[in-house]
Design a protein around this motif. Sequence first.
Motif: not given
Length: 336
Positions: A131-156
């Motif tokens: 496993m590689v330690g990209h710890v920012e993926r585990f930041n709760p704010a990042v997790a919230a962003i990831k959840q918010a854009i799930r299924g969305e058509d990302i532009l930028s």
Amino acid sequence: MSSKPSALKTAGSERVLRVGVIGAGIMGSNHGRVLAGLAGVRLAGIVDPLPAHRARASELIGCRTFGTFDELMAAGVDAVTIAAPTHLHCELALACIERGVHVLVEKPIASTVEEGCKIVTAAQRAGLTLMVGHVERFNPAVAAIKQAIRGEDILSIAITRVGPFPPRMSNVGVVIDLAVHDIDLIRWFTGSEIIDVQPQLSSAVAEREDIALLQFRTASGVLAHINTNWLTPFKARNVTVATRGKYIMGDLLTRQVTECFGFQPDGSYSMRHLPVGHDEPLRAELIAFVDAVRSGKAPAVSGGEGVASLEIAIKCLEAPSSVAPPVRPAPRRVAG
């Protein structure tokens, strides 16, 4: 990664997982602190060649320390986390894998793509968790962003990661130290590979690049940019994501995530703050690593993902004439 059943389960129960830490600097000491408090885990010890680092780790954590890698291995470990300088990652990871030890290696996975691939191949052949330690993926704010854009058509996607020059940094610039976090996030958010890289780099006060403006395009058509430097007197970590239906703003330090939605023809829209957890990112990351070791399932951040993000970071550094000297204004003439 291999789905080979873990050897850590005996008679229907899980025995204690012995985990060692390689490197007793700031990050390694934090690894030791967190591991010492995890249920079902025994911190086997921390190894570091510097007596001062070992003394600090022993005082802060109260764990065993070792001066050599072989001493840690002799103490008995099932898994290790590697928080040593990047140029040692490959040698240390391969040595652990050769001994049948599962590995979490801090980002970047290695100094070069070739070294990273060697680590990935060795772990796959041995059927071990890497496993590689990209710890920012585990930041709760990042997790919230990831959840918010799930299924969305990302532009930028736009990411700012800036702060003052770190005295500890000497062998890499801002791209490897900071931007590699956000290269990983762009790939993770979009689920798409980066196919176009347009970097602008400058060395203003350091020997290596300390300012980087990086532009990307993913295979799915998302445009992204990263603004990072060591010239800002304070830390800032901000992410914005535009989709066809939403605009999400996240502060990764305050962990506040705001969503704009319901856009109307007259320009009006609605806003709301999204719920964000309170977990310590490093603790969540190490729990994920331990779970992957025990279950034999694919880790949260695979070795292949670590290599892919490193490859993009290196492309940013290798772009022709990408590192420019700072522009110094000519002296102004005074009339009279």
